[in-house]
Enzyme design. Structure first.
Site, short mmCIF file in Angstrom:
data_model
loop_
_atom_site.label_atom_id
_atom_site.label_comp_id
_atom_site.label_asym_id
_atom_site.label_seq_id
_atom_site.Cartn_x
_atom_site.Cartn_y
_atom_site.Cartn_z
N CYS A 113 0.89 -1.08 0.03
CA CYS A 113 0.02 -0.05 0.15
C CYS A 113 0.76 1.29 -0.02
O CYS A 113 0.39 2.45 -0.28
CB CYS A 113 -0.98 0.00 1.29
SG CYS A 113 -1.97 -1.53 1.29
N HIS A 263 -3.43 7.18 1.62
CA HIS A 263 -3.86 6.07 1.01
C HIS A 263 -5.24 5.17 1.74
O HIS A 263 -5.57 5.55 3.10
CB HIS A 263 -2.79 4.79 1.45
CG HIS A 263 -3.11 3.34 1.47
ND1 HIS A 263 -3.53 2.85 0.18
CD2 HIS A 263 -3.36 2.42 2.41
CE1 HIS A 263 -4.04 1.58 0.46
NE2 HIS A 263 -4.00 1.34 1.77
N ASN A 293 -10.09 -0.43 -0.77
CA ASN A 293 -8.76 -0.33 -0.71
C ASN A 293 -8.20 -0.78 -2.04
O ASN A 293 -8.24 -1.97 -2.20
CB ASN A 293 -8.06 -0.91 0.40
CG ASN A 293 -6.78 -1.02 0.64
OD1 ASN A 293 -6.14 -0.41 -0.27
ND2 ASN A 293 -6.15 -1.34 1.71
N1 COA Z 1 -18.38 -8.88 8.36
C1 COA Z 1 -19.06 -9.27 9.68
N2 COA Z 1 -18.27 -9.37 10.63
C2 COA Z 1 -16.85 -9.52 10.52
C3 COA Z 1 -16.31 -9.14 9.40
C4 COA Z 1 -17.04 -9.02 8.23
N3 COA Z 1 -16.44 -8.43 7.01
N4 COA Z 1 -15.01 -9.33 9.35
C5 COA Z 1 -14.80 -9.78 10.71
N5 COA Z 1 -16.04 -9.76 11.43
C6 COA Z 1 -16.21 -9.85 12.91
C7 COA Z 1 -15.08 -10.76 13.49
O1 COA Z 1 -14.94 -12.14 13.15
C8 COA Z 1 -15.30 -10.59 15.06
O2 COA Z 1 -16.32 -11.11 15.47
P1 COA Z 1 -16.21 -12.06 16.76
O3 COA Z 1 -16.24 -10.87 17.68
O4 COA Z 1 -17.26 -12.64 17.18
O5 COA Z 1 -15.01 -12.49 17.10
C9 COA Z 1 -15.80 -9.06 14.92
O6 COA Z 1 -16.42 -8.84 13.56
C10 COA Z 1 -15.02 -7.96 15.15
O7 COA Z 1 -13.90 -8.27 14.71
P2 COA Z 1 -12.47 -7.30 14.74
O8 COA Z 1 -11.26 -7.67 13.93
O9 COA Z 1 -12.35 -6.98 16.17
O10 COA Z 1 -13.10 -5.89 13.91
P3 COA Z 1 -12.58 -4.57 14.02
O11 COA Z 1 -13.24 -3.43 14.49
O12 COA Z 1 -11.16 -4.58 14.33
O13 COA Z 1 -12.73 -4.36 12.22
C11 COA Z 1 -11.19 -4.28 10.41
C12 COA Z 1 -11.96 -5.29 11.46
C13 COA Z 1 -10.63 -5.33 9.39
C14 COA Z 1 -12.31 -3.62 9.69
C15 COA Z 1 -10.24 -3.48 10.87
O14 COA Z 1 -9.36 -4.14 11.84
C16 COA Z 1 -9.29 -2.74 9.97
O15 COA Z 1 -10.02 -2.11 9.14
N6 COA Z 1 -7.98 -3.08 10.12
C17 COA Z 1 -7.09 -2.39 9.28
C18 COA Z 1 -7.16 -3.36 7.86
C19 COA Z 1 -6.45 -2.69 6.83
O16 COA Z 1 -6.42 -1.49 6.79
N7 COA Z 1 -5.75 -3.43 5.95
C20 COA Z 1 -5.10 -2.87 4.88
C21 COA Z 1 -4.01 -1.94 5.34
S1 COA Z 1 -3.35 -1.24 4.02
#
Ligand code: COA
Length: 336
Positions: A113, A263, A293
């Site tokens: 990224c 980004h 993204n």
């Molecule tokens: N739809 C529904 N539920 C989902 C899901 C989806 N697409 N993806 C994950 N979950 C669930 C998880 O399984 C978890 O369930 P649980 O509580 O029963 O275990 C719950 O949602 C919470 O997951 P969590 O990972 O704590 O959520 P979060 O608030 O951290 O959000 C992201 C997840 C991925 C959106 C977030 O962590 C994020 O954006 N991280 C950065 C990712 C990124 O930018 N990547 C690219 C970098 S360049």
């Protein structure tokens, strides 16, 4: 003194629009969850048979036309992607062949990224020392062919979209006009396992062997793996620090920034970073809503969309920042 400037930009996205509701029919997710956690409403997916270098061509052509030049004027191509056409040769080569530019040097930038910022820094350095005069910087990704669309892969699959962006970098005299003022790059490979795709693991001999079967990759290594919370935390910290570094290097404050094109990892990450640095919400570009993204393509795409909306105008001080797998991160200041 010779400086570099961005003299043309272009973008391209595949036609197929995939809304959150469409993903909800494939996995256990919902429009509400995706919008609330990421800001994303839809993204584009390329059809089977289309590769990364292919979608990069219309973006590059648009950037060349915008700069008022042709591919014959380009003397270096920098190609940033994490979704290359093949493991080798680099996608710069396959792209260059599609563009009909034999003999022009190409370089692949593999910084995920942050790829566009690494490419911009490289273009800027080459132009300033006079080695190359017209550098075509491309960021392009096809994520949709390499994601797990079952519930197991939902944390990653809902985030990414396909797209391409390009910029033409050319020389200018340092007389206060449009120019790249500074680029600041960082990496910390200790976090490589927080966001990665292991399908090509060269420590295995032969590399596709698993449990004695040649050609079998274990399921957990077929798709991208991500520790979302760790990525989120480091992205906010890394981009914030890199923006402070950029402001300090240029003796500016957040109030001097006219537009912020981050980004597009997650809208909440962009908002948090802007708030911590002190950039008001109306100066932040959020192309993630419509495109997800798009990794190395997201910054040039963000610049294109901001200009289309009349938000990017000549003379503006534009802050760029990125964070991605590696970890890699950085920032830049560009006078438009
Ligand atoms: N739809 C529904 N539920 C989902 C899901 C989806 N697409 N993806 C994950 N979950 C669930 C998880 O399984 C978890 O369930 P649980 O509580 O029963 O275990 C719950 O949602 C919470 O997951 P969590 O990972 O704590 O959520 P979060 O608030 O951290 O959000 C992201 C997840 C991925 C959106 C977030 O962590 C994020 O954006 N991280 C950065 C990712 C990124 O930018 N990547 C690219 C970098 S360049």
């Amino acid at each position: 003194m010779l400086r570099s400037r961005i003299s043309g930009i272009g973008m391209y996205v595949p036609e197929e629009v995939v809304r959150n509701e469409d993903l909800a029919s494939l996995m256990d997710t919902s429009d509400e969850w995706i919008v609330q956690r990421t800001g994303i409403r839809e993204r584009r997916f390329a059809p089977a048979g289309v590769c990364t270098s292919e979608i990069a061509v219309p973006a590059a052509q648009a950037a060349l036309a915008d700069a008022g030049i042709s591919s014959a004027d380009v003397d270096l191509v920098l190609f940033a992607t994490l979704s290359p056409d093949f493991h080798f040769p680099g996608t710069g080569c396959t792209f260059q062949a599609r563009m009909g530019m034999p003999g022009v040097p190409v370089m692949d930038i593999r910084n995920q990224c942050t790829g566009f910022l690494y490419a911009l820094a490289t273009a800027d350095a080459f132009v300033r020392i006079g080695t190359y005069r017209t550098v075509l910087v491309v960021g392009a990704e096809i994520h949709s062919h390499a994601m797990d669309f079952s519930t197991t892969g939902r944390d990653v699959a809902v985030l990414f979209g396909d797209g391409a962006g390009a910029a033409v970098v050319t020389p200018t005299l340092d007389t206060g006009g449009p120019r790249v003022r500074s680029v600041h790059l960082h990496a910390d490979g200790r976090h490589a396992d927080a966001l990665r795709l292991r399908v090509w693991d060269i420590s295995r001999k032969p590399y596709l062997q698993h449990e004695g079967q040649v050609g079998v990759v274990p399921p957990e290594e077929r798709w991208p793996e991500m520790n979302g919370r760790e990525v989120f935390r480091h992205a906010v910290e890394g981009m914030t620090a890199a923006l402070h570094e950029m402001l300090e290097a240029n003796a500016l404050t957040a109030a001097d920034i006219d537009l912020f094109v981050p980004h597009q990892a997650n809208m909440r990450i962009s908002e948090l970073v802007a708030r911590r640095v002190g950039i008001p919400p109306d100066k932040v570009v959020h192309s993630i809503v419509d495109y997800g993204n798009t990794t190395a393509a997201s910054i040039p795409m963000g610049l294109c969309l901001a200009r289309e909306q009349g938000r990017l105008r000549p003379g503006m001080r534009v802050a760029l920042a990125a964070f991605g797998s590696g970890f890699t991160w950085g920032s830049a200041l560009v006078v438009w």
